[in-house]
Design an enzyme around this catalytic site. Structure first.
Site, PDB file in Angstrom:
ATOM      1  N   GLU A   1      -0.227   0.827  -6.232  1.00 50.56           N
ATOM      2  CA  GLU A   1       0.646   0.402  -5.135  1.00 50.56           C
ATOM      3  C   GLU A   1       0.842  -1.116  -5.123  1.00 50.56           C
ATOM      4  OE1 GLU A   1       2.578   1.976  -3.041  1.00 50.56           O
ATOM      5  OE2 GLU A   1       1.938   4.031  -3.455  1.00 50.56           O
TER       6      GLU A   1
ATOM      7  N   GLU B   1      11.297  -8.273   0.497  1.00 49.48           N
ATOM      8  CA  GLU B   1      10.834  -9.635   0.250  1.00 49.48           C
ATOM      9  C   GLU B   1       9.321  -9.628   0.082  1.00 49.48           C
ATOM     10  OE1 GLU B   1      10.902 -13.851   2.794  1.00 49.48           O
ATOM     11  OE2 GLU B   1      11.867 -12.073   3.623  1.00 49.48           O
TER      12      GLU B   1
ATOM     13  N   ASP C   1      -1.196   7.920  15.665  1.00 51.86           N
ATOM     14  CA  ASP C   1       0.081   7.222  15.845  1.00 51.86           C
ATOM     15  C   ASP C   1       0.168   5.898  15.086  1.00 51.86           C
ATOM     16  OD1 ASP C   1      -1.728   5.809  17.374  1.00 51.86           O
ATOM     17  OD2 ASP C   1      -0.516   5.809  19.183  1.00 51.86           O
TER      18      ASP C   1
ATOM     19  N   GLY D   1       0.822  -1.206   0.000  1.00 54.28           N
ATOM     20  CA  GLY D   1       0.000   0.000   0.000  1.00 54.28           C
ATOM     21  C   GLY D   1       0.846   1.241   0.000  1.00 54.28           C
TER      22      GLY D   1
ATOM     23  N   GLU E   1       4.655  -2.592  -5.641  1.00 55.44           N
ATOM     24  CA  GLU E   1       5.324  -3.276  -4.544  1.00 55.44           C
ATOM     25  C   GLU E   1       5.421  -4.784  -4.713  1.00 55.44           C
ATOM     26  OE1 GLU E   1       3.718  -1.989  -0.808  1.00 55.44           O
ATOM     27  OE2 GLU E   1       4.344   0.091  -1.174  1.00 55.44           O
TER      28      GLU E   1
END
Length: 164
Positions: free
Chosen positions: A78, A131, A101, A62, A82
């Site tokens: 994304e 990986e 957070d 993402g 990736e």
């Protein structure tokens, strides 16, 4: 115009520019950034995760929504950037995660979706991904995972749609 009036006008102009600058900086740095996480499901039911280079932890693929993109376009981009996998179909919304957070870098709001994917897993961005691996739901990595991805996966596995 006398010198005093000139400097007064210059100061007023500088204050206006500064106020505009503060507003722009406030918009950029004081508002959460929108991103996505994808729970990619292969045809055999395994879930694809990436190992992030920055923290060495397992994560969902993402990233941030680019200007002019919608969420489905970001998910597709994304995922491919990736993992090398292709988006077949977004199945469902798993949740929207907005805790300040949840991402150690910035305050971001993450839209998480479950998606059918196909293709060959291959690291596309070696600067970001170390990986790629596919896991059965019963063999997923335990905490710690990057960001709040462990919670996102648990909510998914429990069939929840979460607003947090």
């Amino acid at each position: 115009m006398n010198v005093f009036a000139f400097f007064a006008a210059a100061v007023q102009s500088t204050r206006s520019v500064w106020r505009i600058g503060q507003t722009v900086l406030g918009i950029i740095f004081r508002h959460p950034i929108t991103g996505t996480s994808v729970i990619p499901i292969l045809p055999d039911g395994r879930i694809v995760l990436i190992r992030r280079r920055d923290d060495g932890q397992w994560a969902l693929p993402g990233g941030m929504v680019d200007w002019g993109e919608d969420i489905p376009t970001t998910v597709n981009r994304e995922l491919h950037e990736e993992t090398g996998l292709d988006l077949v179909k977004i199945r469902r919304l798993v949740g929207v995660y907005s805790s300040p957070d949840r991402d150690p870098r910035i305050h971001s709001i993450c839209v998480v979706v479950e998606a059918d994917v196909a293709g060959t897993m291959e690291v596309q961005d070696a600067l970001e991904v170390m990986e790629i691996q596919a896991f059965t739901p019963s063999s997923l990595p335990l905490e710690p995972m990057s960001h709040d991805h462990y919670r996102q996966l648990q909510d998914y596995l429990n069939g929840l749609t979460t607003l947090a």
